[in-house]
Design a protein around this motif. Structure first.
Motif, short mmCIF file in Angstrom:
data_model
loop_
_atom_site.label_atom_id
_atom_site.label_comp_id
_atom_site.label_asym_id
_atom_site.label_seq_id
_atom_site.Cartn_x
_atom_site.Cartn_y
_atom_site.Cartn_z
N SER A 42 -21.55 39.38 2.54
CA SER A 42 -20.56 38.38 2.14
C SER A 42 -20.61 37.18 3.05
N GLN A 84 -15.56 38.45 -3.44
CA GLN A 84 -15.57 39.91 -3.39
C GLN A 84 -14.25 40.49 -3.88
N ASP A 170 -20.56 37.86 -5.51
CA ASP A 170 -20.25 38.83 -4.46
C ASP A 170 -19.61 40.07 -5.07
N GLU A 171 -20.39 41.10 -5.21
CA GLU A 171 -19.96 42.38 -5.76
C GLU A 171 -19.23 42.27 -7.10
#
Ligand SMILES: Nc1ncnc2c1ncn2[C@@H]1O[C@H](COP(=O)(O)OP(=O)(O)OP(=O)(O)O)[C@@H](O)[C@H]1O
Ligand SMILES: [Mg+2]
Lengths: 274, 331, 316
Positions: A42, A84, A170-171
């Motif tokens: 991240s 995230q 991000d994820e």
């Protein structure tokens, strides 16, 4: 257009989150960054997007050094991202969440209206995007009222609606169930285009292995290895860093097999975070 | 069904007619009541202006009254014997708005980097600085005595002297301001402001210069405040620093919160309540302020989200009226 | 010149200590609740009134030794004003916790009006003489420049600040308060009774405010119902100057503000050749605040808030 990290380091106080990282990303491919929790994935995304400052080194988009620019300038140059942890505008509708992305980017365009999309054009683009991401039915629902899975998709849509050449994810599959993850993977794979680089941070190995053109493995802020999915899959250092030593891995496999025999557990490499 | 459509339409017309009749009746009330209504309208204009910053952009501005002061003093200096300048009202109205906007941008610059409550205290300081400066710049503003005997205003040849004249002016202005702000709220600018209120970092991540956005909010709201100040000056024909204390800024913020933040209908309700309440409490003599405070706390503890629900906003009313009129069967 | 300077220095320290004590109340409340407690200035005002009430009550009852009467009255004002603070939090702020930050602030504004007008209707709006706790005489040992009152204020304020620091850093309850300021959710997950920490803060903050009020009233020999408004505002400025939420910051901010104001107003007319006079005293505090925030947006000792730190707080 190519994005390049040159000897980038990031320190948080005494913690070295990223150490001398050099990577480059070109349009036309999907890149995945993987690594254990806290590896610095991240942090890389945040540095590219301008959310974090860079301690040393340079990040370049084409010939422009990004790491000196304010965050909104970086976005204007064509870097968009997801977070995230979901960061939608909860009190605004799904449609409005996308519309905001078309806010005129400078005083001049704002005042003169030059190069500025008309309301009709803006809405047309947003509706098309909603259709592409299967969100048309909830266009007027408040983003905060959507179920979690669809919120994740909305954030994805927000990152793609402006056709940015560099998209950082991000994820995107964190917290999604197995089917949703599969859908997400298919969706992202379908978004691959000649004029776009997708940089994906993800823990779900199935997804990463199936859609990436290149995988970069981070561990403790350093690049462990980088290459095609097959290369990374068989790399022993990666397996060690990511899953523990091979003996441990064998143990886990055995355990999983016995559980599966009992008909319970679904093997899941992803670590679910909320 | 045909019958019920007619009934509904008639009902709608009746409500609209009632509003118009009520507004038209005001000038025939005794002067005291007209003054109260004028006061309500002024506060509606101010609060709708401040609401741009507090309600939409989510920036707590506690120094709003400074812009009002700038407008009022613009009138006092440009239409009085102070410097023997006598510009027409309408010209000063624009000058006041522009001066307010400039002051807004000046305030905006230093506070852009600040978040949340730091912003609140800096705006508060700014308001106090302006007031103290007015209080002490004797040569320019006559200091604490203020400036009296301001020109009688007139607009396009019509005199603006009695509370009734001002009632019409303020009514038109209030409707214009509410309409303008409502339009802005629905434009992409309004959406960007709301997004800013929710998550400023993400907004920057979308390529939007949040500095510009905030400045714009400050400037617009300050312009409205400035224009309000000009009218106030023309109405009172007297200005002094006493009218622009911190408490006045707070009152405008209170109107916004007690009505329902970010909601024009709420702001109107808040202005009515907070202007009328002290008037009603006149009977209580020295207990007036005490009761006022108690009512305030009670209202907010019982209805923390404001008197008017966020769903009951201008957009809702307009939609309702429209569907009722065009396709009543759907409602 | 040097004498003048010394005299101003002592004045600056005394008034700064008072600002600091009030600022502590703002900062602690802000720390745990993220609330600007606009009613805080009123606790400052209540201090001397409660003190006078109790003190004259004791005298009316025959009284003990004069110093003992004062001591009892001082402690009682701390406790009574503190308990009032706890009650106000319980009934006017706590129900509003789930409603963002504007609603509690509004409630605080309302409480401020209530407290001030309540005092006004009970004792009247006019300023009243405040009985001296210690007779104000110059202290010869310090060159005759310092009076006993100034000295007493300084000593008492510093003692209170040291006491508070020891309490917050060294005791279990103090650690609760710090934990609750750091993160409300994490603290409650760890089993800290956050509500108790809040109540405690609402006891100590107003109590300290009351002490500051008594000091201020003994300095000027006078008290009135509106005395809390401007001083409260300035103390709040001091809290921001030091970095709101930071306890040492509030003390630093208080002393700094006292110094800036005193020396600024004392020397400004000289520096500006008499053009800008002492009437700009109140502008000073605010102008300095804006200047400081331009360069240090979180105040002197405050935690800088950037996206980097907020993201860290959100994600981990
Ligand atoms: N804003 C910050 N302040 C301080 N430390 C930080 C900050 N952001 C990240 N870190 C630290 O840097 C390291 C890398 O964090 P990062 O978030 O990049 O990990 P990650 O690879 O994304 O992990 P995960 O898979 O858990 O999301 C961690 O040790 C983390 O604690
Ligand atoms: Mg991460």
């Amino acid at each position: 257009m190519a994005l390049a990290l040159e000897n980038v380091s990031k320190h948080f106080g005494s913690l070295v989150a990223i150490r001398n990282l050099s990577l480059s990303f070109d349009v036309g491919s999907i890149y995945s960054i993987i690594g254990p929790n806290g590896a610095g994935k991240s942090t890389v995304v945040n540095m590219i997007a301008g959310s974090y400052s860079v301690t040393s080194g340079a990040i370049r988009l084409g010939a422009t050094a990004l790491n000196r620019l304010p965050k909104h300038r970086i976005a204007q140059l064509g870097v968009s991202r997801t977070y995230q942890n979901l960061r939608l505008f909860d009190g605004m509708t799904v449609l409005e969440n996308l519309e905001v992305c078309f806010f005129p980017q400078s005083w001049l365009t704002f005042l003169t209206g030059a190069k500025r999309l008309s309301k009709a054009e803006r809405l047309e683009i947003c509706h098309a995007c909603l259709a592409e991401f299967h969100l048309s039915d909830v266009a007027d629902v408040l983003a905060g009222d959507l179920p979690y899975g669809r919120q994740k998709i909305l954030e994805l849509a927000r990152a793609f609606v402006t056709q940015a050449p560099i998209v950082l994810l991000d994820e995107p599959a964190a917290g999604l169930n197995h089917t949703e993850t599969k859908d997400m993977a298919a969706m992202i794979a379908g978004l691959k285009r000649e004029d776009r680089a997708i940089i994906l941070v993800e823990h779900d190995m199935e997804m990463v292995m199936s859609i990436s053109d290149r995988i970069d493995v981070l561990n403790y802020g350093e690049l462990l290895c980088s290459g095609t999915p097959d290369l990374v899959r068989t790399n022993e250092r990666v397996q060690e860093a990511y899953l523990g030593t091979t003996e441990e891995l064998d143990d886990i496999r055995k355990l999983a097999q016995s559980r599966r025999a009992q008909g319970g557990l679904r093997a899941n490499a992803g670590i679910v975070r909320h | 069904m045909g019958n019920s459509v007619i009934v509904r339409r008639l009902g709608l017309l009746a409500v609209l007619a009632l509003c118009v009749v009520l507004l038209a009746l005001v000038p025939h009330l005794p002067s005291y009541y007209v003054r109260v209504v004028d006061s309500i309208l002024i506060y509606i204009i101010l609060a709708v202006g401040l609401n741009l910053v507090v309600g939409y952009a989510g920036l707590l501005d506690l120094g709003f009254i400074a812009f009002y002061a700038v407008g009022a003093y613009a009138y006092a200096l440009l239409a009085s014997g102070q410097f023997d300048i006598h510009l027409p009202f309408i010209v000063i109205l624009f000058i006041g708005a522009a001066a307010g906007a400039i002051a807004g941008v000046l305030l905006g610059f230093p506070v852009l980097k600040l978040r949340g409550d730091y912003l609140a205290i800096v705006t508060l300081s700014f308001g106090e600085i302006i007031r103290i400066a007015i209080n002490n710049a004797d040569d320019l503003t006559n200091g604490p005595q203020g400036i009296a005997g301001l020109d009688r205003a007139s607009l396009f040849g019509l005199p603006l002297t009695t509370p009734v004249h001002f009632y019409w002016l303020l009514l038109v202005l209030a409707i214009t301001v509410c309409g303008g702000v409502y339009y802005m709220e629905r434009s992409i600018l309004g959406k960007a402001w709301r997004a800013l209120r929710e998550d400023q970092d993400v907004v920057r991540g979308l390529g939007i210069n949040t500095t510009t956005l905030k400045l714009l909010a400050f400037a617009l709201s300050a312009a409205i405040g400035g224009a309000g100040g000009v009218i106030f000056g023309a109405f009172q024909r007297f200005v002094s620093p006493e009218s622009f204390t911190f408490q006045e800024s707070l009152l405008v913020v209170l109107i916004i919160i007690i009505g329902g933040v970010g909601n024009i209908v709420g702001v109107i309700a808040g202005a009515v309540v907070l202007v009328v309440l002290p008037e009603v409490l006149h009977f209580a003599a020295q207990y007036r302020l005490l009761i006022y405070g108690v009512v305030l706390v009670t209202v907010i503890v019982l209805r923390p989200g404001g008197l008017v629900s966020p769903r009951f906003n201008l957009g809702f009313i307009i939609r309702k009226v429209r569907t009722l009129w065009l396709s009543p069967s759907k409602t | 010149m040097l004498d003048y300077f010394l005299q101003q220095l002592i004045f600056a320290l005394a008034i700064g200590a008072i600002y600091g004590l009030i600022a502590l109340g703002y900062t602690m409340v802000y720390g745990v609740m993220r609330l600007i407690n606009f009613a805080h200035g009123e606790f400052f005002m209540l201090g001397p009134y409660v003190y006078t009430f109790i003190f004259s009550g004791l005298i009316g009852l025959g009284g003990l030794a004069p110093m003992l009467d004062s001591a009892i009255a001082i402690i009682a004002s701390f406790v009574i004003v503190g308990l009032l603070g706890v009650a106000i939090e319980r009934f006017a702020y706590r129900p509003l916790r789930a409603y963002g930050r504007l609603a509690p602030m509004l409630s605080a504004l309302g409480m401020s009006i209530v407290l001030q007008s309540a005092v006004r209707v009970t004792v009247g709006p006019q300023p009243v003489h405040f009985p001296a706790i210690v007779p104000s005489t110059p202290i010869d040992a310090l060159g005759g420049m310092v009076t006993t009152v100034q000295f007493g204020i300084l000593v008492a304020a510093v003692l209170l600040m040291v006491g508070l620091t020891l309490f917050v850093n060294g005791t279990r309850l103090g650690i609760w308060i710090r934990a609750a300021s750091e993160s409300w959710t994490t603290s409650s997950l760890l089993g800290i009774r956050v509500n108790r920490a809040v109540s405690l803060v609402f006891f100590i903050g107003p109590g300290l405010g009351a002490m500051a009020g008594i000091m201020y009233a003994s300095y000027y020999g006078i008290m009135q119902p509106t005395m809390g408004s401007v001083i409260g505002l300035k103390a709040f400025t001091a809290a921001i100057l030091g970095g709101i939420g930071s306890i040492p910051g509030a003390m630093l901010g208080g002393f700094l503000l006292g110094a800036i104001e005193t020396f600024g107003t004392a020397f400004l007319p000289i520096l500006s050749f008499g053009y800008i006079g002492t009437e700009y005293r109140d502008v000073f505090a605010f102008a300095v605040l804006i200047l400081v925030l331009l360069f240090k947006p979180a105040g002197l000792l405050g935690e800088t808030v950037s996206e980097e730190t907020t993201v860290a707080k959100k994600d981990y």
